[in-house]
Design an enzyme around this catalytic site. Structure first.
Site, PDB file in Angstrom:
ATOM      1  N   CYS A 110       1.106  -1.633  -0.384  1.00  0.00           N
ATOM      2  CA  CYS A 110      -0.255  -0.259   0.155  1.00  0.00           C
ATOM      3  C   CYS A 110       0.625   1.312  -0.249  1.00  0.00           C
ATOM      4  CB  CYS A 110      -1.194  -0.262   1.462  1.00  0.00           C
ATOM      5  SG  CYS A 110      -2.124  -1.170   1.064  1.00  0.00           S
ATOM      6  N   HIS A 245      -2.685   7.625   2.305  1.00  0.00           N
ATOM      7  CA  HIS A 245      -3.515   6.172   2.061  1.00  0.00           C
ATOM      8  C   HIS A 245      -5.315   5.601   2.709  1.00  0.00           C
ATOM      9  CE1 HIS A 245      -3.862   2.623   0.927  1.00  0.00           C
ATOM     10  NE2 HIS A 245      -3.572   1.322   2.177  1.00  0.00           N
ATOM     11  N   ASN A 275     -10.089  -0.155   0.271  1.00  0.00           N
ATOM     12  CA  ASN A 275      -8.250   0.380   0.340  1.00  0.00           C
ATOM     13  C   ASN A 275      -8.351  -0.218  -1.693  1.00  0.00           C
ATOM     14  OD1 ASN A 275      -5.868  -0.632   0.463  1.00  0.00           O
ATOM     15  ND2 ASN A 275      -5.570  -1.436   2.965  1.00  0.00           N
TER      16      ASN A 275
END
Ligand code: COA
Length: 318
Positions: A110, A245, A275
């Site tokens: 990520c 993020h 996500n």
């Protein structure tokens, strides 16, 4: 040597999966997910692989920048959910765009989009002839998600984000940290079918210690932002936006509290997409840029954290 961002793009597949849809397959509900994670819905690919979504995001970034694709000197891509280990995602994108430039992947889950920017900055320094670099994060997280596990399947979504970087002076500073190990987040490969290998296969899905990840993320995010501010003699007043993020809205809210800054300073679109791992920061950046709330000269901090464990942040001028 550095760069400025001259175009952004994103792509998400059309299929919307709501919290209510997930509550039909695992024991969860809209109220729990909305309150604990901040996600209302996510996009799930029905028939597109990560490289195909990445190509659409890349094409949009190219169109947005107004450049000719042949001007691209290098492609750096990231994914944890690509359809092939080889060719790399960057090679698939290079082929899709009909280019012959250098292309390679960076693996940092990520956090990867900031690793891509860092790599691009290094390559601008290394290769004086490079003028433009394409960076792409693209994920079909649904392909590596266990839809019987309610603590992970509610979190992830599919999508891609991209940016065109042009040699310039707007990548002002960055911070990158890695604390390697697989005890908190792990996405195992199958061990294969070798008749002599004796270890057991783990399921090839995201395995995550949710609370450990949460604590790590809040600390990493707030420390990285603080480091960039202090090192550049800036205060939060100097920063137009923080683009984090998009992992959990509560992680962002906790980090905002720890930093003593309004939540409104953080651009957030997690409610729509969940996500999307390496695609999350470039998708957020694209939506922010297109929202009319970002102006040339604004200072931004992009920050991310995730598997590795790894976390990274950068200070850029728009
Ligand atoms: N729906 C309903 N209940 C759920 C649930 C769901 N989708 N997922 C977990 N629960 C339950 C648990 O089973 C547990 O029940 P119990 O108390 O009866 O045992 C309870 O909720 C609390 O579980 P816990 O794990 O403490 O929840 P949490 O508040 O930590 O939330 C996460 C779980 C995964 C949402 C949260 O830890 C998180 O977001 N972590 C970070 C994840 C992340 O960012 N990952 C990506 C990194 S890049």
């Amino acid at each position: 040597m550095s760069f400025r961002i001259i175009g952004t793009g994103m792509y998400v597949p059309p299929k919307v999966v709501t919290n209510d849809d997930l509550s039909k397959i695992v024991d969860t509900n809209d109220e729990w997910i909305s309150k604990r994670v901040g996600i209302k819905e996510r996009r799930i690919s029905e028939n597109e692989f990560a490289s195909e979504m990445g190509l659409k995001a890349a094409q949009q970034a190219i169109a947005d920048s107004g450049i000719n694709p042949e001007e691209i000197d290098a492609i750096f891509a990231a994914t944890v959910s690509g359809e092939t280990s080889s060719p790399s995602m960057a090679c698939m994108l290079q082929n899709g765009l009909g280019l012959s430039c250098m292309a390679m992947d960076i693996s940092a889950a990520c956090s990867a989009f900031i690793f891509l920017l860092e790599t691009a900055a290094a390559f601008f320094g290394l290769h004086k002839e490079y003028q433009k670099i394409l960076v792409v994060g693209t994920e079909r997280m649904s392909g590596i998600t266990d839809y019987a596990d309610r603590s992970t399947c509610i979190i992830f979504g599919d999508g891609a984000g991209a940016a065109i970087l042009e040699r310039g002076e707007n990548y002002l500073d960055s911070v990158i940290s890695v604390d390697g190990g697989d005890s908190v987040i792990k996405i195992p490969h199958t061990v294969g079918s070798c008749p002599w290998f004796t270890r057991e296969t783990e399921s090839p899905y995201v395995h995550m210690q949710g609370q450990e990840t949460f604590k790590y993320a809040v600390t990493a995010l707030s420390q990285d932002v603080t480091t960039l501010l202090e090192r550049n003699s800036l205060t939060m007043e100097d920063i137009a936006w923080i683009v984090p993020h998009q992992a959990n809205k509560r992680i962002i809210d906790f980090a905002a509290k720890r930093l003593g800054v309004s939540k409104e300073k953080f651009f957030c679109n997690i409610e729509k997409y969940g996500n999307t791992s390496s695609a999350s920061v470039p998708i957020a950046l694209h939506e922010l840029a297109k929202s009319g709330q970002l102006h040339r000269g604004d200072k931004l901090i992009l920050c991310a954290f995730g598997g590795g464990l790894s976390n990274a942040a950068c200070l850029i001028e728009w």
